[in-house]
Structure formats: structure tokens, C-alpha cells
Write a protein that holds these residues in place. Sequence first.
Motif, PDB file in Angstrom:
ATOM      1  N   SER A   1       0.134   1.198   8.889  1.00 36.66           N
ATOM      2  CA  SER A   1      -0.418   1.079   7.533  1.00 36.66           C
ATOM      3  C   SER A   1       0.685   0.792   6.520  1.00 36.66           C
ATOM      4  O   SER A   1       1.855   1.035   6.775  1.00 36.66           O
ATOM      5  CB  SER A   1      -1.083   2.395   7.122  1.00 36.66           C
ATOM      6  OG  SER A   1      -1.737   2.981   8.206  1.00 36.66           O
TER       7      SER A   1
ATOM      8  N   SER B   1       2.295  -1.621   3.007  1.00 36.21           N
ATOM      9  CA  SER B   1       2.447  -2.981   2.487  1.00 36.21           C
ATOM     10  C   SER B   1       3.403  -3.837   3.315  1.00 36.21           C
ATOM     11  O   SER B   1       3.518  -5.038   3.073  1.00 36.21           O
ATOM     12  CB  SER B   1       2.933  -2.915   1.032  1.00 36.21           C
ATOM     13  OG  SER B   1       4.166  -2.219   0.978  1.00 36.21           O
ATOM     14  N   THR B   2       4.105  -3.254   4.266  1.00 36.70           N
ATOM     15  CA  THR B   2       5.019  -4.032   5.118  1.00 36.70           C
ATOM     16  C   THR B   2       4.293  -4.563   6.354  1.00 36.70           C
ATOM     17  O   THR B   2       4.642  -5.615   6.898  1.00 36.70           O
ATOM     18  CB  THR B   2       6.226  -3.149   5.533  1.00 36.70           C
ATOM     19  OG1 THR B   2       6.691  -2.450   4.382  1.00 36.70           O
ATOM     20  CG2 THR B   2       7.367  -3.987   6.089  1.00 36.70           C
TER      21      THR B   2
ATOM     22  N   ASP C   1       4.898   0.176  12.667  1.00 40.75           N
ATOM     23  CA  ASP C   1       4.380   0.841  11.470  1.00 40.75           C
ATOM     24  C   ASP C   1       5.438   0.834  10.367  1.00 40.75           C
ATOM     25  O   ASP C   1       6.629   0.637  10.650  1.00 40.75           O
ATOM     26  CB  ASP C   1       3.996   2.288  11.834  1.00 40.75           C
ATOM     27  CG  ASP C   1       2.961   2.874  10.889  1.00 40.75           C
ATOM     28  OD1 ASP C   1       2.763   2.327   9.786  1.00 40.75           O
ATOM     29  OD2 ASP C   1       2.348   3.894  11.255  1.00 40.75           O
ATOM     30  N   GLY C   2       5.019   1.065   9.152  1.00 36.20           N
ATOM     31  CA  GLY C   2       5.942   1.212   8.035  1.00 36.20           C
ATOM     32  C   GLY C   2       6.447   2.641   7.946  1.00 36.20           C
ATOM     33  O   GLY C   2       6.084   3.504   8.764  1.00 36.20           O
TER      34      GLY C   2
ATOM     35  N   ASP D   1       8.077   5.662   4.805  1.00 36.41           N
ATOM     36  CA  ASP D   1       8.470   5.926   3.419  1.00 36.41           C
ATOM     37  C   ASP D   1       9.963   6.200   3.317  1.00 36.41           C
ATOM     38  O   ASP D   1      10.582   5.930   2.293  1.00 36.41           O
ATOM     39  CB  ASP D   1       7.654   7.108   2.876  1.00 36.41           C
ATOM     40  CG  ASP D   1       6.181   6.763   2.837  1.00 36.41           C
ATOM     41  OD1 ASP D   1       5.818   5.787   2.166  1.00 36.41           O
ATOM     42  OD2 ASP D   1       5.386   7.434   3.534  1.00 36.41           O
TER      43      ASP D   1
ATOM     44  N   LYS E   1       6.425   9.821   6.579  1.00 38.31           N
ATOM     45  CA  LYS E   1       5.309   8.889   6.560  1.00 38.31           C
ATOM     46  C   LYS E   1       4.094   9.564   5.931  1.00 38.31           C
ATOM     47  O   LYS E   1       4.021  10.788   5.900  1.00 38.31           O
ATOM     48  CB  LYS E   1       4.966   8.424   7.988  1.00 38.31           C
ATOM     49  CG  LYS E   1       5.995   7.432   8.525  1.00 38.31           C
ATOM     50  CD  LYS E   1       5.579   6.812   9.841  1.00 38.31           C
ATOM     51  CE  LYS E   1       4.212   6.201   9.841  1.00 38.31           C
ATOM     52  NZ  LYS E   1       3.979   5.186   8.786  1.00 38.31           N
ATOM     53  N   GLY E   2       3.191   8.725   5.436  1.00 43.23           N
ATOM     54  CA  GLY E   2       1.982   9.283   4.857  1.00 43.23           C
ATOM     55  C   GLY E   2       1.845   8.986   3.380  1.00 43.23           C
ATOM     56  O   GLY E   2       0.953   9.521   2.717  1.00 43.23           O
TER      57      GLY E   2
ATOM     58  N   GLY F   1       0.602   6.544   2.278  1.00 45.15           N
ATOM     59  CA  GLY F   1      -0.751   5.989   2.177  1.00 45.15           C
ATOM     60  C   GLY F   1      -1.794   6.913   2.782  1.00 45.15           C
ATOM     61  O   GLY F   1      -2.933   6.508   3.040  1.00 45.15           O
ATOM     62  N   ALA F   2      -1.396   8.168   3.043  1.00 48.71           N
ATOM     63  CA  ALA F   2      -2.298   9.216   3.550  1.00 48.71           C
ATOM     64  C   ALA F   2      -2.811   8.949   4.975  1.00 48.71           C
ATOM     65  O   ALA F   2      -3.860   9.455   5.355  1.00 48.71           O
ATOM     66  CB  ALA F   2      -3.468   9.451   2.594  1.00 48.71           C
ATOM     67  N   CYS F   3      -2.063   8.171   5.735  1.00 49.60           N
ATOM     68  CA  CYS F   3      -2.537   7.811   7.089  1.00 49.60           C
ATOM     69  C   CYS F   3      -1.763   8.537   8.197  1.00 49.60           C
ATOM     70  O   CYS F   3      -1.852   8.151   9.366  1.00 49.60           O
ATOM     71  CB  CYS F   3      -2.404   6.313   7.311  1.00 49.60           C
ATOM     72  SG  CYS F   3      -3.295   5.323   6.117  1.00 49.60           S
TER      73      CYS F   3
ATOM     74  N   GLU G   1      -1.483   7.653  12.239  1.00 53.63           N
ATOM     75  CA  GLU G   1      -0.209   6.983  12.514  1.00 53.63           C
ATOM     76  C   GLU G   1       0.567   7.727  13.598  1.00 53.63           C
ATOM     77  O   GLU G   1       1.166   7.104  14.488  1.00 53.63           O
ATOM     78  CB  GLU G   1       0.629   6.898  11.231  1.00 53.63           C
ATOM     79  CG  GLU G   1       0.072   5.897  10.242  1.00 53.63           C
ATOM     80  CD  GLU G   1       0.772   5.912   8.899  1.00 53.63           C
ATOM     81  OE1 GLU G   1       0.663   4.931   8.177  1.00 53.63           O
ATOM     82  OE2 GLU G   1       1.431   6.918   8.568  1.00 53.63           O
TER      83      GLU G   1
ATOM     84  N   LYS H   1      14.197   2.322   1.923  1.00 53.02           N
ATOM     85  CA  LYS H   1      13.743   3.428   2.782  1.00 53.02           C
ATOM     86  C   LYS H   1      14.833   3.957   3.710  1.00 53.02           C
ATOM     87  O   LYS H   1      14.613   4.898   4.446  1.00 53.02           O
ATOM     88  CB  LYS H   1      12.559   2.957   3.646  1.00 53.02           C
ATOM     89  CG  LYS H   1      11.526   2.111   2.932  1.00 53.02           C
ATOM     90  CD  LYS H   1      10.773   2.927   1.896  1.00 53.02           C
ATOM     91  CE  LYS H   1       9.659   2.135   1.235  1.00 53.02           C
ATOM     92  NZ  LYS H   1       8.558   1.810   2.103  1.00 53.02           N
TER      93      LYS H   1
END
Length: 311
Positions: free
Chosen positions: A94, A96-97, A150-151, A153, A163-164, A166-168, A172, A190
Motif C-alpha cells: 500500500s 504512494s510508492t 511494499d512501501g 514510512d 509501517k501503517g 495508511g492504516a494497512c 501488510e 524514509k
Amino acid sequence: MGPVRIPRLWFSHKLSSPSLPLPLPLYQATYFSTSFAERPIKPHSTPFLPSLLRTRNMATAAPLAPIEEAKRLAAYTAVDKHVFPEHQVIGIGSGSTVPYVVERIMQQGREANKNRIFVPTGFQSKELIISAGLRLGDLDQYPKLDVTIDGADEVDSGLNCIKGGGACQLREKVLAEAAETWVVVADYRKNSSILGTNYAPGIPIEVVPFAYAAVLKKLHALGSTKATLRLAKMKAGPVVSDNSNFVIDATFPPEQMKDPSKLLRQIKLLTGVVEVGLFCQMAKAAYFGNQDGSVTIKWEDGKVESIAASQ
Ligand SMILES: O=C(CO)[C@H](O)[C@H](O)COP(=O)(O)O
């Protein structure tokens, strides 16, 4: 809406084996100069069609903003190094990358993607897969994945990730664990030594709604004095995850962030916590696109590789 066109298969002969030396900067390989296949892939019509896949006509696309260029570099390089023809079940993360990951996978061509199954980490990546015209699968049918990209943070020097954003994080992590290889892609912002240095909101923690206040209290006691419930932007009330849970963002002092595995265990043990957005020593590699067009790769064995920008 114009069709998304895919380039001819320069992929198959160059990348048929992971052991082959990679051609020089593949992340910039003939992207704009490649001739395009006659038969376009028509994206499905969906109101959620991600703009990257909807609008990018490779021949006429305007230059990307520097951050977007960095994300694309990371994503393209990771796909070139980890997604091979024999990989048939692929996890899509999930953020934007990740659309650039899908974009690069599509560039491998119709033949390479014909029988592949793509498993999403949430609503956004599900829409991304559908929009790209790729085959959607789920974990019930495909509990073992070849590779998930995956992307992140933030990623520290031990390849621990926050990670998270985007709350996923729950899905993930499930897809990261289910994959033979889990790879992270991000822009240079990052890349850090200690988690929490660059990503300010804190560790995303998914909790069952019933328990959120009790968990918040316990997090405060654990050292996250400013832990807060994540609130929605265009809705009154909390963010609700794809699993119908709430998310708490919890910052911790650097002394605690220095040992993310310990912190992960402590938070995970709090009753009501479903999953913690700390991914400790799970990644095979993390790819960072840099401002100067180079790519930094942090490997699981601690090696750091740099791929210079191509001219
Ligand atoms: O963990 C995530 C979502 O839950 C994302 O992967 C993370 O937030 C990175 O996103 P982006 O690529 O937009 O920076």
C-alpha cells in the motif's frame, strides 16, 4: 481515458534468472524511448483508478516531481531485481510508492503477467491491481506468495520498518510473512538509522474499537505519553481500518525506538492490540530512490549498495 500501453518485452531475455548480472541502471532503462506494443491493456473502469495508471502515457508523460522520481526509481529497481518470470503469486503493498511497482510489473509485458496472481494488502492496492487489468487473488487461495513489495514510512539500519501510515499494517504484515521474499521501496526521506527520526507521527497500532481507550492508557504507561487515536480527515471520528479497527499513533523516546523488536513485543502483548506497525528484520532488502537519481539498497546482511544514476 486513454489506454495504458505496455512496452515490448525487453524484460524476458534480460531478467530470466536472478543470478544474471543486471543490466546497468534498469530503473531508467529506455522508459521513454521503448517502442510500445500494439495491443494496449485496457484498464478496467473504476472510480478508484489510481491516477498514475490512468494518465501515464509513457511517450508523452511530463517529468515527475523529484519525490515522485525518487519513489519510481526505488520501485523500478526493486521490481527489476526481485520480480522474475517464475514468480507467479505476487503481493502488492500500500501507499504512494507502490503504483510505480505495478507500473514496472506491467512493463514486463502481457506474456509475463498472463498467469500471475496479485494479492493486495488492502483496499487501495486491490483497486490498483484491478485498474491495471491484473489478476486479483486472495490469501485464502494463495497463502504462499513468491514476493511481496511494499512501501514503508521509515527504515532503520537493521532493516526494521515503521509501517501503517495508511492504516494497512495488519494485512501488510500478513503478506510480508506469507512471502518468500519481502522487499521495501521508498524515497530517501524514509532512510534513517533509528526509527522515529524522520517519521514523526509514531508507531501505528491497530486496535479493536472496544479496547482503544484501555490500550491508550497502557501505551501512556509504557512510555508513549502522547499516543493518540488517529482521526479521519473528511469524516468526524476515528480512522477505521480495512479490518474495521481503529489505529493509534504512538511516539516513543529514542531509547525505546533503538530496540524496535523489544518494543514490538511489549506493544503486541497489550490486550486489544491487533497488530503493530513495527516490521522487525523481515525485509530481504530496502530500496531508496535518492534526489540525485541514484538508488541506495540496504540488504538484510547489513550490506549497503549504491546504484549510480544513469545519464
Ligand atoms: O505502510 C503503509 C500503509 O499502511 C505504506 O506502505 C507507507 O505508509 C508508505 O507509503 P508511501 O509509499 O506513500 O510513503
